[in-house]
Write a protein that holds these residues in place. Sequence first.
Motif, PDB file in Angstrom:
ATOM      1  N   PHE A  70       0.890  -1.109   0.033  1.00 24.79           N
ATOM      2  CA  PHE A  70       0.153  -0.066  -0.053  1.00 24.79           C
ATOM      3  C   PHE A  70       0.721   1.236  -0.053  1.00 24.79           C
ATOM      4  CE2 PHE A  70      -2.696   3.248   1.869  1.00 24.79           C
ATOM      5  CZ  PHE A  70      -3.886   3.096   1.099  1.00 24.79           C
ATOM      6  N   ARG A  71       0.379   2.309  -0.782  1.00 26.97           N
ATOM      7  CA  ARG A  71       1.313   3.468  -0.911  1.00 26.97           C
ATOM      8  C   ARG A  71       0.607   4.533  -1.093  1.00 26.97           C
ATOM      9  NH1 ARG A  71       6.392   3.442   0.191  1.00 26.97           N
ATOM     10  NH2 ARG A  71       6.938   4.882  -1.556  1.00 26.97           N
ATOM     11  N   PHE A  72       0.932   5.924  -0.667  1.00 30.04           N
ATOM     12  CA  PHE A  72       0.462   7.240  -1.186  1.00 30.04           C
ATOM     13  C   PHE A  72       1.298   7.563  -2.022  1.00 30.04           C
ATOM     14  CE2 PHE A  72      -1.093   6.114   3.218  1.00 30.04           C
ATOM     15  CZ  PHE A  72      -2.460   6.718   3.157  1.00 30.04           C
ATOM     16  N   THR A  73       0.452   8.233  -3.354  1.00 32.83           N
ATOM     17  CA  THR A  73       1.176   8.799  -4.381  1.00 32.83           C
ATOM     18  C   THR A  73       0.765  10.095  -4.753  1.00 32.83           C
ATOM     19  OG1 THR A  73       1.480   6.534  -5.237  1.00 32.83           O
ATOM     20  CG2 THR A  73       1.766   8.534  -6.741  1.00 32.83           C
ATOM     21  N   PRO A  74       1.580  11.153  -4.772  1.00 30.93           N
ATOM     22  CA  PRO A  74       1.028  12.547  -5.100  1.00 30.93           C
ATOM     23  C   PRO A  74       0.376  12.606  -6.480  1.00 30.93           C
ATOM     24  CG  PRO A  74       3.338  12.588  -4.624  1.00 30.93           C
ATOM     25  CD  PRO A  74       3.008  11.216  -4.663  1.00 30.93           C
ATOM     26  N   SER A  75      -0.665  13.350  -6.477  1.00 31.30           N
ATOM     27  CA  SER A  75      -1.512  13.741  -7.710  1.00 31.30           C
ATOM     28  C   SER A  75      -1.234  15.180  -8.296  1.00 31.30           C
ATOM     29  CB  SER A  75      -2.811  13.547  -7.723  1.00 31.30           C
ATOM     30  OG  SER A  75      -3.217  12.098  -7.290  1.00 31.30           O
ATOM     31  N   GLY A  76      -0.277  15.618  -8.930  1.00 30.82           N
ATOM     32  CA  GLY A  76       0.006  16.702  -9.368  1.00 30.82           C
ATOM     33  C   GLY A  76       0.908  17.495  -8.371  1.00 30.82           C
ATOM     34  N   ARG A  77       1.161  18.821  -8.189  1.00 31.95           N
ATOM     35  CA  ARG A  77       1.939  19.445  -7.410  1.00 31.95           C
ATOM     36  C   ARG A  77       1.260  20.045  -6.190  1.00 31.95           C
ATOM     37  NH1 ARG A  77       6.765  20.884  -8.288  1.00 31.95           N
ATOM     38  NH2 ARG A  77       6.544  22.847  -7.526  1.00 31.95           N
ATOM     39  N   GLY A  78       2.126  19.961  -4.970  1.00 31.38           N
ATOM     40  CA  GLY A  78       1.463  20.713  -3.843  1.00 31.38           C
ATOM     41  C   GLY A  78       1.456  22.222  -4.373  1.00 31.38           C
ATOM     42  N   ILE A  79       0.324  22.949  -3.856  1.00 28.82           N
ATOM     43  CA  ILE A  79       0.473  24.441  -3.986  1.00 28.82           C
ATOM     44  C   ILE A  79       0.027  25.128  -2.558  1.00 28.82           C
ATOM     45  CG2 ILE A  79      -0.208  24.281  -6.617  1.00 28.82           C
ATOM     46  CD1 ILE A  79      -3.242  24.719  -5.572  1.00 28.82           C
ATOM     47  N   GLY A  80       0.157  26.610  -2.584  1.00 26.43           N
ATOM     48  CA  GLY A  80      -0.001  27.087  -1.452  1.00 26.43           C
ATOM     49  C   GLY A  80       0.243  28.507  -1.164  1.00 26.43           C
ATOM     50  N   HIS A  81      -0.013  29.258  -0.566  1.00 21.06           N
ATOM     51  CA  HIS A  81       0.290  30.613  -0.229  1.00 21.06           C
ATOM     52  C   HIS A  81      -0.016  31.144   1.263  1.00 21.06           C
ATOM     53  CE1 HIS A  81      -3.886  32.247  -0.830  1.00 21.06           C
ATOM     54  NE2 HIS A  81      -3.639  31.565  -1.915  1.00 21.06           N
ATOM     55  N   HIS A  82       0.599  32.177   1.928  1.00 22.60           N
ATOM     56  CA  HIS A  82       0.154  32.296   3.061  1.00 22.60           C
ATOM     57  C   HIS A  82       0.037  31.585   4.168  1.00 22.60           C
ATOM     58  CE1 HIS A  82      -0.806  35.808   0.360  1.00 22.60           C
ATOM     59  NE2 HIS A  82      -0.518  36.578   1.294  1.00 22.60           N
ATOM     60  N   GLY A  83       0.961  30.396   3.944  1.00 19.58           N
ATOM     61  CA  GLY A  83       1.106  29.532   5.148  1.00 19.58           C
ATOM     62  C   GLY A  83       0.117  28.100   5.148  1.00 19.58           C
ATOM     63  N   LEU A  84      -0.820  28.071   4.047  1.00 21.67           N
ATOM     64  CA  LEU A  84      -1.652  26.995   3.705  1.00 21.67           C
ATOM     65  C   LEU A  84      -1.209  26.472   2.399  1.00 21.67           C
ATOM     66  CD1 LEU A  84      -4.102  25.532   4.697  1.00 21.67           C
ATOM     67  CD2 LEU A  84      -5.425  27.206   2.907  1.00 21.67           C
ATOM     68  N   GLY A  85      -0.888  24.934   2.587  1.00 19.07           N
ATOM     69  CA  GLY A  85      -0.683  24.285   1.259  1.00 19.07           C
ATOM     70  C   GLY A  85      -1.295  23.154   1.381  1.00 19.07           C
ATOM     71  N   VAL A  86      -1.615  22.668   0.049  1.00 19.53           N
ATOM     72  CA  VAL A  86      -2.589  21.607  -0.358  1.00 19.53           C
ATOM     73  C   VAL A  86      -2.107  20.671  -1.582  1.00 19.53           C
ATOM     74  CG1 VAL A  86      -4.895  20.949  -1.173  1.00 19.53           C
ATOM     75  CG2 VAL A  86      -4.696  23.145  -0.072  1.00 19.53           C
ATOM     76  N   LEU A  87      -2.047  19.530  -1.137  1.00 22.12           N
ATOM     77  CA  LEU A  87      -1.633  18.414  -2.232  1.00 22.12           C
ATOM     78  C   LEU A  87      -2.501  17.235  -2.145  1.00 22.12           C
ATOM     79  CD1 LEU A  87       0.990  17.217  -3.878  1.00 22.12           C
ATOM     80  CD2 LEU A  87       1.738  15.848  -1.674  1.00 22.12           C
ATOM     81  N   ARG A  88      -2.808  16.989  -3.595  1.00 20.50           N
ATOM     82  CA  ARG A  88      -3.738  15.979  -3.765  1.00 20.50           C
ATOM     83  C   ARG A  88      -3.024  14.628  -3.876  1.00 20.50           C
ATOM     84  NH1 ARG A  88      -5.437  19.267  -8.287  1.00 20.50           N
ATOM     85  NH2 ARG A  88      -4.353  17.584  -9.262  1.00 20.50           N
ATOM     86  N   TRP A  89      -3.880  13.435  -3.481  1.00 16.19           N
ATOM     87  CA  TRP A  89      -3.056  12.163  -3.608  1.00 16.19           C
ATOM     88  C   TRP A  89      -4.108  11.296  -3.837  1.00 16.19           C
ATOM     89  CZ3 TRP A  89      -5.608   9.545  -0.038  1.00 16.19           C
ATOM     90  CH2 TRP A  89      -5.967  10.187   0.880  1.00 16.19           C
ATOM     91  N   GLU A  90      -3.319   9.700  -4.080  1.00 20.21           N
ATOM     92  CA  GLU A  90      -4.327   8.587  -4.492  1.00 20.21           C
ATOM     93  C   GLU A  90      -3.511   7.827  -3.699  1.00 20.21           C
ATOM     94  OE1 GLU A  90      -2.585   7.655  -8.909  1.00 20.21           O
ATOM     95  OE2 GLU A  90      -4.454   8.992  -8.709  1.00 20.21           O
ATOM     96  N   ALA A  91      -4.151   6.583  -3.351  1.00 20.05           N
ATOM     97  CA  ALA A  91      -3.543   5.528  -2.356  1.00 20.05           C
ATOM     98  C   ALA A  91      -4.087   3.962  -2.966  1.00 20.05           C
ATOM     99  CB  ALA A  91      -3.652   5.632  -0.987  1.00 20.05           C
ATOM    100  N   GLY A  92      -3.147   3.224  -2.859  1.00 17.83           N
ATOM    101  CA  GLY A  92      -3.606   1.853  -3.086  1.00 17.83           C
ATOM    102  C   GLY A  92      -2.426   0.898  -3.123  1.00 17.83           C
TER     103      GLY A  92
END
Length: 126
Positions: A70-92
């Motif tokens: 089982f692994r988590f894999t990023p989907s796209g690039r992490g983005i953010g500004h002003h101290g808040l970041g977001v990264l989409r992922w998928e797992a299986g």
Amino acid sequence: MSIPEPDYDHLLRANLARVFNERDADRRAQAIQELFVADPVMYEPDGVVTGREAISAVAGKLLDQFGPTFRFTPSGRGIGHHGLGVLRWEAGPEGGPIAVTGSDAAQIVDGRIAQLWVLLNEPVVQ
């Protein structure tokens, strides 16, 4: 004078790779020490987890629960500004079907994760 933005993509990808994909508890604890503030909080759909050791325990339990590939894999690039970041992922399982998708949203303080929200997408009905 503006404060430079952290590398959101690098930090959130490191969290997936070095914390939530790390099966060795000692290496995972070292990564959490580097990536998280001293007293982080993680918000999951089912509850709130406080502290580095508790976050490590959750990651280890997830990996044990879902099996050795089982692994988590990023989907796209992490983005953010002003101290808040977001990264989409998928797992299986590696090479297998995607079991779950979601996003991590993180409050970053002084280059480290202070708060982490684990957001799960609704399962796709086929």
